[in-house]
Motif scaffolding. Structure first.
Motif, mmCIF file in Angstrom:
data_model
loop_
_atom_site.group_PDB
_atom_site.id
_atom_site.type_symbol
_atom_site.label_atom_id
_atom_site.label_comp_id
_atom_site.label_asym_id
_atom_site.label_seq_id
_atom_site.Cartn_x
_atom_site.Cartn_y
_atom_site.Cartn_z
ATOM 1 N N ARG A 58 9.016 3.563 -0.629
ATOM 2 C CA ARG A 58 9.289 2.336 -1.381
ATOM 3 C C ARG A 58 8.145 2.002 -2.329
ATOM 4 O O ARG A 58 8.381 1.607 -3.478
ATOM 5 C CB ARG A 58 9.510 1.189 -0.392
ATOM 6 C CG ARG A 58 9.879 -0.129 -1.050
ATOM 7 C CD ARG A 58 10.201 -1.188 -0.031
ATOM 8 N NE ARG A 58 9.035 -1.625 0.726
ATOM 9 C CZ ARG A 58 8.788 -1.312 1.982
ATOM 10 N NH1 ARG A 58 9.625 -0.530 2.649
ATOM 11 N NH2 ARG A 58 7.701 -1.754 2.606
ATOM 12 N N MET A 59 6.908 2.180 -1.882
ATOM 13 C CA MET A 59 5.761 1.830 -2.710
ATOM 14 C C MET A 59 5.462 2.882 -3.769
ATOM 15 O O MET A 59 4.862 2.568 -4.800
ATOM 16 C CB MET A 59 4.520 1.635 -1.827
ATOM 17 C CG MET A 59 4.659 0.579 -0.753
ATOM 18 S SD MET A 59 4.977 -1.085 -1.395
ATOM 19 C CE MET A 59 3.419 -1.442 -2.173
ATOM 20 N N ASP A 64 9.163 -1.567 -8.517
ATOM 21 C CA ASP A 64 9.148 -2.924 -7.994
ATOM 22 C C ASP A 64 10.201 -3.752 -8.708
ATOM 23 O O ASP A 64 10.355 -3.695 -9.935
ATOM 24 C CB ASP A 64 7.763 -3.539 -8.205
ATOM 25 C CG ASP A 64 7.680 -4.952 -7.683
ATOM 26 O OD1 ASP A 64 7.925 -5.160 -6.492
ATOM 27 O OD2 ASP A 64 7.374 -5.849 -8.490
ATOM 28 N N ARG A 66 10.362 -6.909 -9.279
ATOM 29 C CA ARG A 66 9.845 -7.971 -10.128
ATOM 30 C C ARG A 66 9.194 -7.434 -11.399
ATOM 31 O O ARG A 66 9.454 -7.932 -12.486
ATOM 32 C CB ARG A 66 8.850 -8.834 -9.347
ATOM 33 C CG ARG A 66 8.299 -10.017 -10.144
ATOM 34 C CD ARG A 66 7.442 -10.895 -9.251
ATOM 35 N NE ARG A 66 6.308 -10.161 -8.729
ATOM 36 C CZ ARG A 66 5.140 -10.029 -9.365
ATOM 37 N NH1 ARG A 66 4.978 -10.577 -10.562
ATOM 38 N NH2 ARG A 66 4.161 -9.355 -8.827
ATOM 39 N N TYR A 70 5.680 1.184 -10.428
ATOM 40 C CA TYR A 70 5.509 1.927 -9.184
ATOM 41 C C TYR A 70 4.181 1.461 -8.587
ATOM 42 O O TYR A 70 3.105 1.816 -9.078
ATOM 43 C CB TYR A 70 5.517 3.428 -9.459
ATOM 44 C CG TYR A 70 6.846 3.929 -9.979
ATOM 45 C CD1 TYR A 70 7.865 4.301 -9.108
ATOM 46 C CD2 TYR A 70 7.086 4.001 -11.354
ATOM 47 C CE1 TYR A 70 9.094 4.754 -9.590
ATOM 48 C CE2 TYR A 70 8.306 4.445 -11.842
ATOM 49 C CZ TYR A 70 9.303 4.820 -10.953
ATOM 50 O OH TYR A 70 10.511 5.249 -11.439
ATOM 51 N N LEU A 71 4.261 0.663 -7.544
ATOM 52 C CA LEU A 71 3.111 -0.122 -7.105
ATOM 53 C C LEU A 71 1.922 0.730 -6.687
ATOM 54 O O LEU A 71 0.779 0.413 -7.035
ATOM 55 C CB LEU A 71 3.531 -1.048 -5.958
ATOM 56 C CG LEU A 71 4.551 -2.134 -6.339
ATOM 57 C CD1 LEU A 71 4.890 -2.998 -5.137
ATOM 58 C CD2 LEU A 71 4.022 -2.993 -7.484
ATOM 59 N N ARG A 225 -3.519 -5.151 -2.696
ATOM 60 C CA ARG A 225 -2.248 -4.888 -2.024
ATOM 61 C C ARG A 225 -2.409 -4.944 -0.516
ATOM 62 O O ARG A 225 -1.531 -5.471 0.194
ATOM 63 C CB ARG A 225 -1.716 -3.521 -2.449
ATOM 64 C CG ARG A 225 -0.249 -3.276 -2.086
ATOM 65 C CD ARG A 225 0.675 -4.146 -2.867
ATOM 66 N NE ARG A 225 0.453 -3.982 -4.305
ATOM 67 C CZ ARG A 225 1.001 -4.751 -5.228
ATOM 68 N NH1 ARG A 225 1.797 -5.764 -4.878
ATOM 69 N NH2 ARG A 225 0.746 -4.548 -6.513
#
Length: 272
Positions: A58-59, A64, A66, A70-71, A225
């Protein structure tokens, strides 16, 4: 009689021995996680491997909702930029101060005690001062890294300069070399390998200062983070981020060791 200190493991044995602590750590985590999840399937302290894999996916590979970023990639690039600028400035300043302090008596008399005192100041203790002085932007975070590691690099290099055989300096002066020529031709070539080692030893504290600054005032970055996820007890994100920071630190150290070996292998032959 074969003494233990004289026995050398073979290549395969050395690899197995090196891998065993990591295997035991992973095994201990797996057993502890399994035990906690068996008692409470909703436990967040030690998430299962599948939960961690889902969080990494997911990360890393899912934009993301919002921001569309791609965090993990964004956090990594932001943190590495801050770290690179801070360490680069500290490396340059520490090298100049260390060389001059170690070689020139007037500079040594002026800066030696000051450098020693400054090196004893806990860098994290002055973080609020840096935020007040420079604001909450990038400058304060980079300044913390610089302030934190410049004294160590400077003191280390100054000591190494003083250890240069005095005969070299005397011979150079006998041949008519000026102070500037002695610095460029004798001191700098011998100190560049040591500078790489000093930077390597400074990377751990530099990461610490970076993570602390990002945790307090940042909108992106690996430290930001981690401390953001702490609010939600998201250990499935925190643990991979910690592992990723560890990998980055190890990889940077590996690159610096490679640079030292390639550029100055003649100086470290037999010690690598």
């Amino acid at each position: 009689m074969r003494r233990l200190i004289n026995q050398r493991p073979e290549i395969l044995t050395r690899l197995l021995l090196a891998a065993s602590p990591f295997f035991l750590a992973f095994l201990a985590y797996a057993l502890a996680s399994q035990a906690r999840l068996a008692a409470n399937p909703n436990d967040k302290l030690l998430p299962g491997w599948s939960t961690i894999v889902d969080a990494v996916n997911r990360m890393t590979f899912v934009p993301d909702l919002r921001s569309g970023d791609y965090l993990l990639l964004v956090d990594t690039m932001v943190s590495l930029e801050r770290l690179g600028i801070g360490v680069g400035i500290a490396m340059t300043a520490g090298f100049l101060i260390g060389v001059l302090q170690g070689l020139i008596p007037y500079v040594r008399a002026t800066l030696s005690n000051f450098t020693n005192v400054v090196s004893m100041i806990p860098a994290l203790a002055i973080l609020p001062i840096l935020f007040i002085t420079f604001g909450l932007g990038e400058t304060a975070k980079i300044a913390l890294i610089v302030v934190g590691i410049v004294p160590f690099i400077a003191r280390d290099l100054a000591q190494r300069v003083e250890e240069i055989p005095h005969e070299q300096i005397i011979k150079a002066q006998t041949l008519g070399a000026s102070t500037w020529q002695i610095i460029i031709r004798i001191v700098v070539p011998q100190m560049l390998p040591r500078l790489i080692d000093s930077v390597r030893l400074s990377l751990g504290p530099a990461w610490l200062y970076l993570i602390a600054a990002e945790a307090i005032a940042a909108e992106s970055g690996l430290g930001y983070r981690i401390f953001l996820m702490r609010r939600y007890l998201s250990m499935d994100v925190i643990l991979p981020y910690v592992a990723w920071i560890t990998f980055l630190a190890f990889f940077l150290d590996f690159l610096l060791r490679g640079l030292r070996r390639v550029s100055f292998g003649w100086m470290y032959r037999g010690h690598m």
